[in-house]
Design a protein around this motif. Structure first.
Motif, PDB file in Angstrom:
ATOM      1  N   MET A   1       0.820  -1.213   0.000  1.00 30.60           N
ATOM      2  CA  MET A   1       0.000   0.000   0.000  1.00 30.60           C
ATOM      3  C   MET A   1       0.855   1.265   0.000  1.00 30.60           C
ATOM      4  O   MET A   1       0.473   2.269  -0.587  1.00 30.60           O
TER       5      MET A   1
ATOM      6  N   ILE B   1       2.642   1.953  -3.954  1.00 30.03           N
ATOM      7  CA  ILE B   1       1.764   1.621  -5.070  1.00 30.03           C
ATOM      8  C   ILE B   1       2.218   2.346  -6.335  1.00 30.03           C
ATOM      9  O   ILE B   1       2.489   3.540  -6.303  1.00 30.03           O
TER      10      ILE B   1
ATOM     11  N   CYS C   1      -4.411  -3.031  -5.298  1.00 27.15           N
ATOM     12  CA  CYS C   1      -3.120  -3.683  -5.105  1.00 27.15           C
ATOM     13  C   CYS C   1      -3.188  -4.715  -3.972  1.00 27.15           C
ATOM     14  O   CYS C   1      -2.671  -5.824  -4.096  1.00 27.15           O
TER      15      CYS C   1
ATOM     16  N   ARG D   1      -4.812   1.638  -4.385  1.00 28.43           N
ATOM     17  CA  ARG D   1      -4.202   0.959  -3.233  1.00 28.43           C
ATOM     18  C   ARG D   1      -5.021  -0.263  -2.835  1.00 28.43           C
ATOM     19  O   ARG D   1      -4.463  -1.331  -2.567  1.00 28.43           O
TER      20      ARG D   1
ATOM     21  N   ASN E   1      -6.473   7.168  -6.280  1.00 31.83           N
ATOM     22  CA  ASN E   1      -5.311   6.600  -5.586  1.00 31.83           C
ATOM     23  C   ASN E   1      -5.730   5.617  -4.510  1.00 31.83           C
ATOM     24  O   ASN E   1      -5.120   4.570  -4.341  1.00 31.83           O
TER      25      ASN E   1
END
Length: 141
Positions: A11, A14, A77, A74, A70
């Protein structure tokens, strides 16, 4: 391996490159699975769609202007890291606890779907704003 620590590290660092590498890795790993092939195939389809969407967002430069995007990246991911771990389990064995595994696949798929909707909505909003900006600059009243 400390999964929580890995997810936290992911995190913090990323990048589009990380996400695209995870997507490609998952898709490749799925070709090697021995168990839950149907669930893995569905997962591969979702990951492929998200990979294409992330590439579009990268080209549009959307993450540079939107903290909302964003945050979704995160989350994506982290979810992809979880998916990778799940697929890794399926590549190592022929037989897994099918009920538990299906629940895990459903959770990952649900999270991927949620993220897909957030990111595709953000991309649509950005494209709409660009079109409105273009129209207002080229057609003054």
């Amino acid at each position: 391996m400390n999964t929580d620590k890995n997810k936290q590290l992911v995190m913090e660092h990323i990048t589009f490159k990380n996400i695209l590498i995870l997507c490609k890795g998952i898709i490749w790993m799925i070709s090697e699975v021995k168990a839950n092939k149907k669930c893995c195939r569905r997962l591969a389809d979702r990951v492929e769609a998200l990979k294409e969407l992330v590439e579009s967002i990268q080209q549009a430069g959307l993450s540079q202007t939107s903290p909302y995007v964003n945050s979704a990246l995160r989350k994506l991911c982290v979810t992809l890291t979880t998916a990778q771990e799940l697929v890794r389990k399926c590549t190592k064995t022929r037989f897994l606890n099918l009920l538990k595994c299906k629940r895990e696949f459903n959770d990952v798929n649900e999270s991927l779907n949620d993220t897909f909707h957030v990111l595709s909505g953000a991309l649509q909003d950005q494209q709409k704003a660009a079109a409105v900006s273009f129209m207002s600059s080229s057609c003054p009243l």
